[in-house]
Design an enzyme around this catalytic site. Structure first.
Site, PDB file in Angstrom:
ATOM      1  N   HIS A  60       0.972   0.624  -3.746  1.00 56.77           N
ATOM      2  CA  HIS A  60       1.995   0.477  -2.699  1.00 56.77           C
ATOM      3  C   HIS A  60       2.185  -0.999  -2.601  1.00 56.77           C
ATOM      4  CE1 HIS A  60      -1.702  -0.112  -0.160  1.00 56.77           C
ATOM      5  NE2 HIS A  60      -0.453  -0.696   0.705  1.00 56.77           N
ATOM      6  N   HIS A  73       2.498  -3.332  -0.079  1.00 60.29           N
ATOM      7  CA  HIS A  73       1.752  -4.540   0.591  1.00 60.29           C
ATOM      8  C   HIS A  73       1.247  -5.617   0.024  1.00 60.29           C
ATOM      9  CE1 HIS A  73       1.688  -1.347   4.206  1.00 60.29           C
ATOM     10  NE2 HIS A  73       2.934  -1.985   3.917  1.00 60.29           N
ATOM     11  N   ASP A  79      -1.214  -7.499   0.275  1.00 54.01           N
ATOM     12  CA  ASP A  79      -2.512  -7.498   0.084  1.00 54.01           C
ATOM     13  C   ASP A  79      -2.967  -6.621  -1.034  1.00 54.01           C
ATOM     14  OD1 ASP A  79      -2.389  -5.413   1.851  1.00 54.01           O
ATOM     15  OD2 ASP A  79      -4.145  -5.535   2.654  1.00 54.01           O
ATOM     16  N   HIS A  80      -2.059  -5.941  -1.474  1.00 55.65           N
ATOM     17  CA  HIS A  80      -2.232  -5.205  -2.841  1.00 55.65           C
ATOM     18  C   HIS A  80      -1.710  -5.594  -4.079  1.00 55.65           C
ATOM     19  CE1 HIS A  80      -4.705  -2.201  -0.735  1.00 55.65           C
ATOM     20  NE2 HIS A  80      -4.062  -2.534   0.447  1.00 55.65           N
ATOM     21  N   HIS A 130       1.407   5.861   5.107  1.00 55.69           N
ATOM     22  CA  HIS A 130       1.225   4.332   5.229  1.00 55.69           C
ATOM     23  C   HIS A 130       2.249   3.586   4.828  1.00 55.69           C
ATOM     24  CE1 HIS A 130      -1.317   0.891   5.862  1.00 55.69           C
ATOM     25  NE2 HIS A 130      -0.870   0.358   4.340  1.00 55.69           N
ATOM     26  N   ASP A 173      -4.664   2.693   0.894  1.00 49.26           N
ATOM     27  CA  ASP A 173      -4.392   2.719   2.144  1.00 49.26           C
ATOM     28  C   ASP A 173      -3.996   4.016   2.670  1.00 49.26           C
ATOM     29  OD1 ASP A 173      -5.343   0.020   1.771  1.00 49.26           O
ATOM     30  OD2 ASP A 173      -3.560  -0.787   2.868  1.00 49.26           O
ATOM     31  N   HIS A 224     -10.089  -0.969   1.401  1.00 45.25           N
ATOM     32  CA  HIS A 224     -10.501  -1.940   2.345  1.00 45.25           C
ATOM     33  C   HIS A 224     -12.028  -1.556   2.671  1.00 45.25           C
ATOM     34  CE1 HIS A 224      -6.939  -4.051   3.059  1.00 45.25           C
ATOM     35  NE2 HIS A 224      -6.285  -3.037   2.670  1.00 45.25           N
TER      36      HIS A 224
END
Length: 253
Positions: free
Chosen positions: A54, A56, A58-59, A112, A131, A169
Site C-alpha cells: 500500500h 503509506h 513507511d512502506h 486500512h 497493515d 509492524h
C-alpha cells in the site's frame, strides 16, 4: 529449491521481508533502504522485484534508493498507482506472479487503505499482510469502512491455518494488552501474551505467526465467535458490527 524468508527490521517498528530461492529475490515493502541492502549483501543476494502492499510512506520510503542500487522492478496495487513510486505492474485481486516455489497470488484487502493488497505465497506457506491483518490486531481503518475491513480479514481467515502471517509492524505487545481487555477469559491469549513479553525482552520479533494462532487469540478475527459476542454484550449483532465495536475500542484504548 527451498525458500528463505528473511525478516528485516526497519525504521522504529516496521518490517520488510525478503523472499528468495537463492536465484530470485522478492522484497515485500521497502520502509527504508539501508537495512534491506545490508540483509541482501550479507547473503550475497541481488534484488529482483519489490512488492508494495500500500501507499503509506513507511512502506515505500526506501524504493527509490533500492531501484538505483539494484535496478529492480517495482510493483504495487493498481488502484493506488497514482500514490506510489513508479510501478511496472499494477496488481488486482486474483493476479498471480512468480514461478515455481516463488509463485504468489494477490489478495485485495482494503480497509486500512482502499487499495491495500496482501501477497500469498502458497507453496512457501506464507502470506504478507502488512497493515491489514497484524499480529494480534489489524490496521486502523483510515480510508475504508469497518465492514470493508471485516470482509478483507475474512478472506485472510480462509487461508490454510498453518499459513505463516508476516505483518508490517512490531505492535504485538500493545495489541496483546488491548486484546486482554476485550477477551479476558481466553487462556490461549494469556499464554501468548506471556510469550510475547518474553520474546520482546529478548529482542526477538513477534509479528510473524501462524494463522491458526491468530484465529485463536486475535480479537479482531473472533468477531464472529458467539463467545466473543457474549463477552461484549452483542449476542444479536452481526459479525461486522462486532468487528466495528472492537476496532472502535482499540482506537480509544
Amino acid at each position: 529449491m527451498p525458500i528463505d524468508i528473511v525478516t528485516v527490521p526497519c525504521l522504529s517498528d516496521n518490517y520488510a521481508y525478503l523472499v528468495s530461492d537463492g536465484n530470485t529475490t522478492y522484497l515485500v515493502d521497502a520502509p527504508e533502504a539501508a537495512p534491506i541492502a545490508g540483509a541482501l549483501d550479507e547473503r550475497g543476494w541481488s534484488l529482483d522485484t519489490i512488492l508494495i502492499t500500500h501507499h503509506h510512506h513507511d512502506h515505500v520510503g526506501g524504493v527509490a534508493d533500492l531501484v538505483e542500487r539494484y535496478g529492480c522492478t517495482v510493483t504495487g496495487p493498481r488502484s493506488e498507482q497514482s500514490k506510489l513510486p513508479p510501478i511496472a505492474t499494477g496488481w488486482v485481486d486474483g493476479d498471480t506472479g512468480g514461478t515455481g516455489e516463488l509463485e504468489f497470488r494477490v489478495i485485495e484487502v482494503p480497509g486500512h487503505t482502499l487499495g491495500h493488497v496482501a501477497f500469498h505465497f502458497d507453496k512457501a506457506g506464507a502470506v504478507f499482510t502488512a497493515d491489514s491483518l497484524m499480529a494480534l490486531g489489524c490496521g486502523r481503518v483510515f480510508e475504508g469502512t469497518p465492514e470493508m475491513m471485516w470482509h478483507s480479514l475474512s478472506k485472510l481467515m480462509a487461508l490454510p491455518p498453518e499459513t505463516m502471517v508476516y505483518s508490517g509492524h512490531e505492535y504485538t505487545a500493545a495489541n496483546a494488552r488491548f486484546a486482554l481487555s476485550v477477551d479476558p477469559d481466553n487462556a490461549a491469549l494469556h499464554a501468548r501474551a506471556r510469550d510475547i513479553e518474553a520474546a520482546r525482552q529478548a529482542g526477538e520479533p513477534t509479528a510473524q505467526v501462524p494463522l491458526s494462532l491468530e484465529l485463536e487469540t486475535n480479537p479482531f478475527l473472533r468477531a464472529g465467535d458467539p463467545a466473543m459476542k457474549e463477552t461484549l454484550g452483542m449476542a444479536g449483532a452481526s459479525d461486522a458490527e462486532v468487528f466495528a465495536e472492537i476496532r472502535g475500542r482499540k482506537d480509544r484504548f
